[in-house]
Design an enzyme around this catalytic site. Structure first.
Site, PDB file in Angstrom:
ATOM      1  N   ARG A 184       0.839  -1.219   0.000  1.00  0.00           N
ATOM      2  CA  ARG A 184       0.000   0.000   0.000  1.00  0.00           C
ATOM      3  C   ARG A 184       0.867   1.260   0.000  1.00  0.00           C
ATOM      4  O   ARG A 184       0.530   2.257   0.647  1.00  0.00           O
ATOM      5  CB  ARG A 184      -0.951   0.010   1.207  1.00  0.00           C
ATOM      6  CG  ARG A 184      -1.834  -1.206   1.329  1.00  0.00           C
ATOM      7  CD  ARG A 184      -2.870  -1.331   0.210  1.00  0.00           C
ATOM      8  NE  ARG A 184      -3.620  -2.543   0.404  1.00  0.00           N
ATOM      9  CZ  ARG A 184      -3.311  -3.720  -0.187  1.00  0.00           C
ATOM     10  NH1 ARG A 184      -2.308  -3.802  -1.056  1.00  0.00           N
ATOM     11  NH2 ARG A 184      -4.022  -4.790   0.060  1.00  0.00           N
ATOM     12  N   SER A 232     -10.588  -1.509   4.341  1.00  0.00           N
ATOM     13  CA  SER A 232      -9.734  -1.627   5.525  1.00  0.00           C
ATOM     14  C   SER A 232      -9.229  -0.253   5.950  1.00  0.00           C
ATOM     15  O   SER A 232      -8.669   0.485   5.141  1.00  0.00           O
ATOM     16  CB  SER A 232      -8.516  -2.506   5.217  1.00  0.00           C
ATOM     17  OG  SER A 232      -8.948  -3.818   4.954  1.00  0.00           O
ATOM     18  N   GLU A 302      -4.432   2.868   6.589  1.00  0.00           N
ATOM     19  CA  GLU A 302      -4.339   2.644   5.135  1.00  0.00           C
ATOM     20  C   GLU A 302      -5.129   3.763   4.451  1.00  0.00           C
ATOM     21  O   GLU A 302      -4.721   4.297   3.417  1.00  0.00           O
ATOM     22  CB  GLU A 302      -4.938   1.277   4.797  1.00  0.00           C
ATOM     23  CG  GLU A 302      -4.986   1.006   3.304  1.00  0.00           C
ATOM     24  CD  GLU A 302      -5.319  -0.454   2.998  1.00  0.00           C
ATOM     25  OE1 GLU A 302      -4.946  -1.356   3.776  1.00  0.00           O
ATOM     26  OE2 GLU A 302      -5.967  -0.684   1.963  1.00  0.00           O
TER      27      GLU A 302
END
Ligand SMILES: Cc1cc2nc3c(=O)[nH]c(=O)nc-3n(C[C@H](O)[C@H](O)[C@H](O)COP(=O)(O)OP(=O)(O)OC[C@H]3O[C@@H](n4cnc5c(N)ncnc54)[C@H](O)[C@@H]3O)c2cc1C
Length: 314
Positions: A184, A232, A302
């Site tokens: 990420r 998420s 995230e």
């Protein structure tokens, strides 16, 4: 298919054929909550939806150099604070929307194309490897910026080249090997953004359809996909799972205002309806503090948190 012309290679002939004024849609004080998957977020001081890559380039060339710009894809990984975003927000979803096969078999896809559309296009055209994108609700630009991934697949291993645009509207193609990527995380030069990519996907004779249906089923069973979330909230810490740590703290169902830790998946925060960005941010802070106290791990978000807590937009 639109080809953004590298400024280094602009000839007089190309110059004369280029548009001189932006033709996209400009709005002021535009609420952003309606474009985010969490359904929260204050207004954009100026909002621009380009008609295509060339138009975006023209727009940026005309934009005062003092104006900050924020690139907005599908809004599925963003917590925009209640005060909104000053400067200009550029909205790409469904505006940079070209997708097609190149003569050499590579897939050309622009930054505003939705990830599920990329997965389905590949499936129809006998290309494998992009099936995991079917359940990711963002755009290709967002997937490139985040190195989005699911069920073992990740965006960047598919990428052969990307086209970047800078703050002045100049474009440049770059090989994927010259860009540093991780979990990420993608490192591109400051004030550069993705407008298109070419993907290298192996041809296949078997259909990815069954696999895509299976991935969607697994999501339906394990994630709260019918309520507003951003997917998420936290990255998984090294060697562990954020959801597991949150669940072990007994935080499933914990609520602040109208934001609640999902009972179905502890790494998701649900907007029960009418939550503010501030409810969600307070809940994020609360989870981080509690997990750190009980497990000595500081969870990293995230989701990207941007904008002003209180409106400064006049
Ligand atoms: C129900 C649900 C499920 C999800 N499942 C997954 C999953 O399985 N895996 C996963 O990785 N993510 C998942 N996500 C999160 C999200 O969909 C991804 O992170 C996606 O890649 C974000 O794309 P976006 O277009 O919505 O980006 P946005 O949310 O609009 O932007 C995210 C960041 O990318 C930047 N950005 C956007 N476009 C560009 C561009 N063209 N150039 C440069 N920077 C840009 C923005 O400035 C921002 O910093 C999920 C989200 C939801 C709501």
């Amino acid at each position: 298919m639109t080809e953004c012309t590298s400024v280094a290679s602009i000839t007089n002939e190309v110059m004369s054929s280029m548009k001189t004024m932006p033709t996209g849609k400009t709005l002021f004080n535009e609420p952003l909550a309606k474009y985010t998957s969490w359904r929260v977020g204050g207004p954009a001081e100026q909002y621009y939806r380009p008609t295509d890559i060339d138009d975006l380039s023209v727009f940026l060339r005309h934009l005062a150099s003092t104006q900050s710009v924020f690139w907005f894809g599908g809004g599925s990984n963003l917590l925009i604070r209640d005060g909104g975003i000053g400067g200009t927000v550029i909205h790409l979803r469904r505006s940079l929307d070209q997708i097609g096969l190149e003569a050499d078999g590579r897939l050309y896809v622009e930054a505003g194309v939705a990830c599920p559309q990329v997965a389905r296009f590949c499936q129809k055209n006998g290309l494998s490897g992009a099936g995991f994108l079917v359940g990711i609700p963002g755009t290709m630009g967002g997937a490139l910026a985040m190195n989005a991934g699911a069920f073992g697949g990740e965006t960047w291993p598919l990428v052969s080249e990307v086209e970047l645009m800078d703050r002045q509207g100049n474009c440049q193609w770059m090989q994927s090997s010259s860009i540093s990527v991780g979990y990420r995380m993608v490192d591109i030069p400051e004030q550069h953004w993705f407008v298109a990519a070419k993907l290298n996907l192996p041809a296949t004779t078997s259909s990815d359809d069954a696999m895509m249906q299976e991935l969607l089923k697994r999501r339906r069973l394990s994630q709260p996909i019918t309520v507003p979330t951003c997917g998420s909230v936290f990255k998984n810490p090294e060697g562990g799972f954020a959801a597991q740590l949150i669940e072990r703290c007994g935080l499933k169902g914990h609520q602040i205002g109208n934001a609640k830790v999902s009972e179905k998946h502890a790494n998701f925060i649900e907007n029960l309806g009418g939550a503010s960005a501030s409810d969600i941010e307070l809940l994020i802070d609360f989870i981080q503090d509690r997990v750190e106290r009980e497990h000595s791990v500081r969870l990293e978000t995230e989701v990207r948190i941007v904008g002003e807590p209180v409106s400064s937009v006049k």
